[in-house]
Design an enzyme around this catalytic site. Structure first.
Site, PDB file in Angstrom:
ATOM      1  N   HIS A  85    -116.657 -16.309 -53.302  1.00 56.15           N
ATOM      2  CA  HIS A  85    -116.918 -17.166 -52.140  1.00 56.15           C
ATOM      3  C   HIS A  85    -118.259 -17.851 -52.307  1.00 56.15           C
ATOM      4  O   HIS A  85    -119.266 -17.217 -52.541  1.00 56.15           O
ATOM      5  CB  HIS A  85    -116.934 -16.357 -50.841  1.00 56.15           C
ATOM      6  CG  HIS A  85    -117.168 -17.224 -49.644  1.00 56.15           C
ATOM      7  ND1 HIS A  85    -116.163 -17.924 -49.027  1.00 56.15           N
ATOM      8  CD2 HIS A  85    -118.301 -17.550 -48.977  1.00 56.15           C
ATOM      9  CE1 HIS A  85    -116.656 -18.624 -48.022  1.00 56.15           C
ATOM     10  NE2 HIS A  85    -117.959 -18.418 -47.969  1.00 56.15           N
ATOM     11  N   ASP A 164    -111.748 -15.281 -36.142  1.00 52.62           N
ATOM     12  CA  ASP A 164    -112.854 -16.012 -36.765  1.00 52.62           C
ATOM     13  C   ASP A 164    -112.645 -17.511 -36.637  1.00 52.62           C
ATOM     14  O   ASP A 164    -113.577 -18.255 -36.337  1.00 52.62           O
ATOM     15  CB  ASP A 164    -112.976 -15.630 -38.237  1.00 52.62           C
ATOM     16  CG  ASP A 164    -113.985 -16.514 -38.960  1.00 52.62           C
ATOM     17  OD1 ASP A 164    -115.166 -16.456 -38.588  1.00 52.62           O
ATOM     18  OD2 ASP A 164    -113.583 -17.273 -39.853  1.00 52.62           O
ATOM     19  N   ARG A 171    -118.432 -21.818 -32.133  1.00 49.42           N
ATOM     20  CA  ARG A 171    -119.809 -21.845 -32.655  1.00 49.42           C
ATOM     21  C   ARG A 171    -120.201 -23.256 -33.031  1.00 49.42           C
ATOM     22  O   ARG A 171    -121.331 -23.689 -32.771  1.00 49.42           O
ATOM     23  CB  ARG A 171    -119.928 -20.920 -33.875  1.00 49.42           C
ATOM     24  CG  ARG A 171    -119.920 -19.442 -33.512  1.00 49.42           C
ATOM     25  CD  ARG A 171    -119.714 -18.564 -34.748  1.00 49.42           C
ATOM     26  NE  ARG A 171    -120.728 -18.800 -35.754  1.00 49.42           N
ATOM     27  CZ  ARG A 171    -120.575 -18.524 -37.055  1.00 49.42           C
ATOM     28  NH1 ARG A 171    -119.434 -18.008 -37.490  1.00 49.42           N
ATOM     29  NH2 ARG A 171    -121.543 -18.752 -37.893  1.00 49.42           N
ATOM     30  N   SER A 186    -118.142 -13.765 -40.586  1.00 50.31           N
ATOM     31  CA  SER A 186    -117.112 -14.773 -40.833  1.00 50.31           C
ATOM     32  C   SER A 186    -116.714 -14.776 -42.310  1.00 50.31           C
ATOM     33  O   SER A 186    -115.522 -14.724 -42.656  1.00 50.31           O
ATOM     34  CB  SER A 186    -117.670 -16.143 -40.406  1.00 50.31           C
ATOM     35  OG  SER A 186    -116.756 -17.159 -40.676  1.00 50.31           O
ATOM     36  N   LYS A 190    -112.968 -12.782 -44.140  1.00 46.80           N
ATOM     37  CA  LYS A 190    -111.970 -13.478 -44.964  1.00 46.80           C
ATOM     38  C   LYS A 190    -111.806 -12.780 -46.313  1.00 46.80           C
ATOM     39  O   LYS A 190    -110.715 -12.748 -46.883  1.00 46.80           O
ATOM     40  CB  LYS A 190    -112.387 -14.938 -45.171  1.00 46.80           C
ATOM     41  CG  LYS A 190    -112.328 -15.749 -43.894  1.00 46.80           C
ATOM     42  CD  LYS A 190    -112.931 -17.133 -44.111  1.00 46.80           C
ATOM     43  CE  LYS A 190    -113.530 -17.652 -42.824  1.00 46.80           C
ATOM     44  NZ  LYS A 190    -114.527 -18.696 -43.047  1.00 46.80           N
TER      45      LYS A 190
END
Lengths: 437, 437
Positions: A85, A164, A171, A186, A190
C-alpha cells in the site's frame, strides 16, 4: 447490560478521554447501519482529529471497519502473498509495476485498489485507461487469477470495509482526513480484510503527500505497524520521498505508458528505484533471500522481460489489450494536444510542487474532485525535469497532454509555477528515507 | 473577491486559528440557508467546543445569529425596558414572579421565553399550565400588552434568531452544548434581538446548572457581558446558586402555584430572595434608585399585592383564567396521586441533587427529552427540605405529584437518592454568589 449512547461516546472523546473497544465497535456498527446520524459521526471525527486516538482506540476502530464488511481468504494461494500500500501521492504508479514484478519473482500479489480523489491518482483509473481492462473482479476471480499468474489488481468492492468508505466520505467533507490514527485505521482495515503473508507500506512524505514531513510519515508508519502487530500480520514500512512527483507521468494512460517503460527497462529512475526496493524487501522478508541477492533478482526481472511478461498476462487475464505491453502508444488513448511548458529562466530545479501538479492534472481531466466525476484517461502531464536537474531558458519543463488548446494553455502557468529554479546546484533528495518494522 | 469555503473555515477552527468575522457570518448564513450540511456544521461546532472562540469570534457568531431573523423594536414603550435571562436551572420560576413585580415597580418587561428541554424546565410550559393562557403573541400583541400593563411573557417565535435554534438542535445532538462561547452567543443573540434598556443575567452555578462551579458561571457571565458591551447594551449579571433547586416546586402547574405563593407573600424563601435581588438591581440601574430603597420597594410590591395584581392582569391579557392569582388550586390541573417520599434516616440535609430531581420530574411527565414531546402540566415534585434543614426519619423529604401510583413509586427512589443527609449541622449555601457588570 449498559445501553450504548452515541452522544456519550462523542462527549468522552471531546473531553480527551479514552473510548473503550466495545463502544468504538458499537459506534461504527450503528453508524454503518444508519442508526447514527452523519452530524453525530462528524462530531466524533472532529473530536478524534483534535484529541487523537491512542493505540488501543485505533486498533478497535480498525477492527470495527474490518468487521463491517466481508473479508477475502485466498486459501488456495500457495505462493507467499504480499500486499502493498502506498499512501496517496502524485505520479505514483508503483502498483502497476510492483504486482507483475513480484509475481515474476515467485511471489503472489492480490491487490485491491481505489480510484483517485483530489490531487492524487488512483490505480484503478490508471488500469482502466487500457482498452478492455476489467477491474471489477469477484473475490473468486481474483483468487483464481492470482493462483494462475501470480498477480491481479482489482477495484475494492463496496462490500469490503464499507464503514471506512462511508466515514472517509464524511472525513473528506468535514476537514478530518489528515489525522494519523484515522488514516492508519483506514489503510490497515483494507489490508487486514484480505489475507497476506506480508504487508509492505510505502508511506509518502513531502509536499505532495498528506504527511508533509518524514517525521509525520514515520508516525503514520508506526501507527500502521502497531495495528498489524496486534493482528499478527507481518509488516514492513518504507518512508519514501514525495517532495516531488515519484514518476515522470501524472495522468492515467500516461502512467500506464510509464509503467510499461519501467517494466521493459526502457526507463530507470525514481519509480524503478522504489519498486525494486519494495520487491527486494518482499523477497528478503517472505522468501528468505539475502538483501543483495534480492535486489539483483528484482533488477534482473525488470531487465530480462520477466516482469513485463507477467504484466502482459495480467492485462490479458483482466480483458485488456495485451499489446499495451509492447507498444503502449498504439493501444492507449492519446490526448488531442501535446503542449510543451518552456522554462522562462535557467537554473537548477530546487523544488517541484507535486500537489500543484496533481491539481493541474486533475483540472485537465485526469482526476476528479467528487467521487462520481468522469475522468479523461488520455490527458495529464509528463515531467521533463526533477529536483537537481539543470534547465536552460526555453527548454521544456514538462509536456501538457490536453483535450484541446484552451485546456493546455490553462494548465501551462500552473505547471510552470510548480517548478522553482535556483542559481546554485541542488542535490536530488534521497528517495527511500528509511524503513520501519 | 475570495470565495467562501465552509470546509476551510472548519479546518482553521480545527487547527485553533481565529476565524474572521466575515467567514463566521457567511458560515452561519449559508448554514441557515441550508447550503452547509449538518455534518459540516457539527464538525465546526466540535472544533469550536474544543479549541474555543475568542471574544471577537463569539461576537461575530452572536451578530450572525441576530441577523438570521427578525428583531423586535418596542418603540412605543416609554417605561424603562428590562430583559431578564436565567441560564437553565431546576425549580426556577423567576420569570413568572419577576415580570409582574418589575411591572408593578414602574418598569417594563417584554419577555420571550422557551420551552423546557432535558432536566430543566421552561417558562412557556409553566404558563401554559394555566387554563386558556396564550403564549404565541405576535410582536404587535407583545408590544401593546407591555405598553398597557407593563409586562408580557411570550414564546420566542421561529423567526427570532432562527440560526441559533437550528444550531442548538445540532449542538444537543452532538454533545457540544456546554461551551461557554457557544452558550454566550446563544443567550445574548436572543437578548439582542429585542430592544431593552437593561439586560439582567441570572447565571446559575452548581450541580443543577450547565456551569458546575461559580468560576465557570462567572466566565459565562463575562462572555455575555463582553457581547452586550460591544453592542452598547447595558447589562448586569448575577451568579446565583444552583447547588439545589431554587424553588420548592419542580413541575409546571406546581411552579405556577409557587409563583403565586411568592407573589402573594405567602412564601418567603430562596425564590423570593432571587427575584427581589434582581428587581432591586433593575431599579437601581434604570430608575436611579438607591440600593436599600430599591430592595424595600421590591419587597413592598410583593407584600402589598401590587405584583400579584400585575400577574393577574398579565394572565387575563393573555387569555388565561385570572382566578389562578387568588386560588391556584382551584384553577390549575391537579395530579391524580400525591405521594410523600419519607426520609429513611435522620440528619441535616447536606446536598440536594438538582439535576437528578429535574430528571425525576421529567420522567414523571413534567419535562421532555425530545423537542416535540407532550408534557403533563399537573405532575412534578414539591420539596419539603433543603440544604441545612434537619429531617427526622419517616418525615417527608418531598411530595411526588404523579399521574398514577406506578409513576409515583417509580419516582420515589430517585427523589430519595437526590437527598444526602449528614450527622453534623450544615449551613445553607449563599444564594447570590456575586455580581458582574
Amino acid at each position: 447490560m449498559r445501553t450504548f449512547d452515541a452522544r456519550d461516546v462523542v462527549a468522552r472523546k471531546r473531553d480527551g478521554e479514552t473510548v473503550g473497544d466495545g463502544d468504538i465497535e458499537a459506534f461504527v456498527r450503528a453508524f454503518t447501519a444508519g442508526e447514527i446520524a452523519d452530524e453525530v459521526a462528524a462530531a466524533f471525527l472532529m473530536a478524534a482529529y483534535i484529541r487523537g486516538l491512542n493505540a488501543g482506540e485505533t486498533l478497535a476502530l480498525t477492527r470495527a471497519y474490518v468487521s463491517s464488511g466481508r473479508t477475502i481468504g485466498l486459501r488456495s494461494i500457495e505462493r507467499p502473498l504480499v500486499d502493498k500500500h502506498s499512501t496517496g501521492g502524485v505520479g505514483d504508479t508503483v502498483t502497476l509495476v510492483f504486482a507483475p514484478l513480484a509475481a515474476s519473482l515467485g511471489l503472489a500479489v492480490a491487490k485491491l485498489s481505489g480510484r483517485g480523489l483530489g490531487h492524487t491518482g488512483g490505480t484503478i483509473d490508471k488500469l482502466e485507461a487500457i482498452p478492455g481492462m476489467r477491474t471489477d473482479l469477484s473475490a473468486e476471480e481474483l483468487e483464481r487469477q492470482v493462483g494462475r499468474i501470480g498477480c491481479a489488481v482489482a477495484a475494492q468492492g463496496a462490500d469490503i470495509v464499507p464503514a471506512d468508505g462511508r466515514l472517509y466520505a464524511l472525513r473528506d467533507a468535514t476537514a478530518t482526513v489528515a489525522s494519523i490514527p484515522l488514516i492508519a485505521a483506514s489503510v490497515m482495515s483494507k489490508k487486514l480484510a484480505i489475507t497476506s503473508d506480508l504487508v509492505l507500506l510505502d508511506v509518502k512524505a513531502g509536499s505532495g503527500a498528506f504527511m508533509k514531513t518524514p517525521e509525520a510519515a514515520a508516525e503514520l508508519a508506526r501507527a500502521c505497524i502497531e495495528i498489524a502487530r496486534a493482528e499478527g500480520r507481518a509488516v514492513r514500512a518504507a518512508v519514501t520521498d514525495m517532495s516531488q512527483p515519484l514518476g515522470r507521468a501524472i495522468g492515467n494512460a500516461l502512467d500506464v505508458a510509464e509503467a510499461v517503460d519501467v517494466l521493459s527497462a526502457r526507463a530507470s529512475g525514481r519509480l524503478r528505484e522504489v519498486v525494486e526496493t519494495l520487491a527486494a524487501a518482499a523477497l528478503t522478508s517472505v522468501a528468505g533471500a539475502g538483501e543483495e541477492e534480492a535486489r539483483t533478482r528484482a533488477a534482473r526481472s525488470l531487465d530480462d522481460g520477466a516482469a513485463l511478461e507477467r504484466f502482459r498476462e495480467m492485462v490479458e487475464a483482466q480483458g485488456g489489450d495485451p499489446r499495451v505491453a509492447d507498444d503502449p502508444g498504439a493501444v492507449l488513448p492519446v490526448a488531442a494536444v501535446v503542449h510543451p511548458v518552456a522554462s522562462e529562466g535557467s537554473g537548477y530545479v530546487s523544488a517541484v510542487d507535486a500537489e500543484a501538479l496533481g491539481r493541474a492534472a486533475a483540472a485537465l481531466g485526469a482526476g476528479r474532485r467528487r467521487k462520481d466525476e468522469p475522468i479523461d484517461p488520455s490527458v495529464g502531464i509528463v515531467l521533463r525535469a526533477g529536483i537537481g536537474d539543470l534547465v536552460e531558458a526555453r527548454q521544456p519543463l514538462a509536456l501538457v497532454h490536453a483535450a484541446d488548446a484552451d485546456a493546455a494553455r490553462a494548465a501551462t502557468d500552473a505547471v510552470r509555477s510548480a517548478f522553482t529554479l535556483s542559481g546554485a546546484a541542488v542535490a536530488p533528495p534521497p528517495l527511500v528515507l528509511g524503513w520501519l518494522e
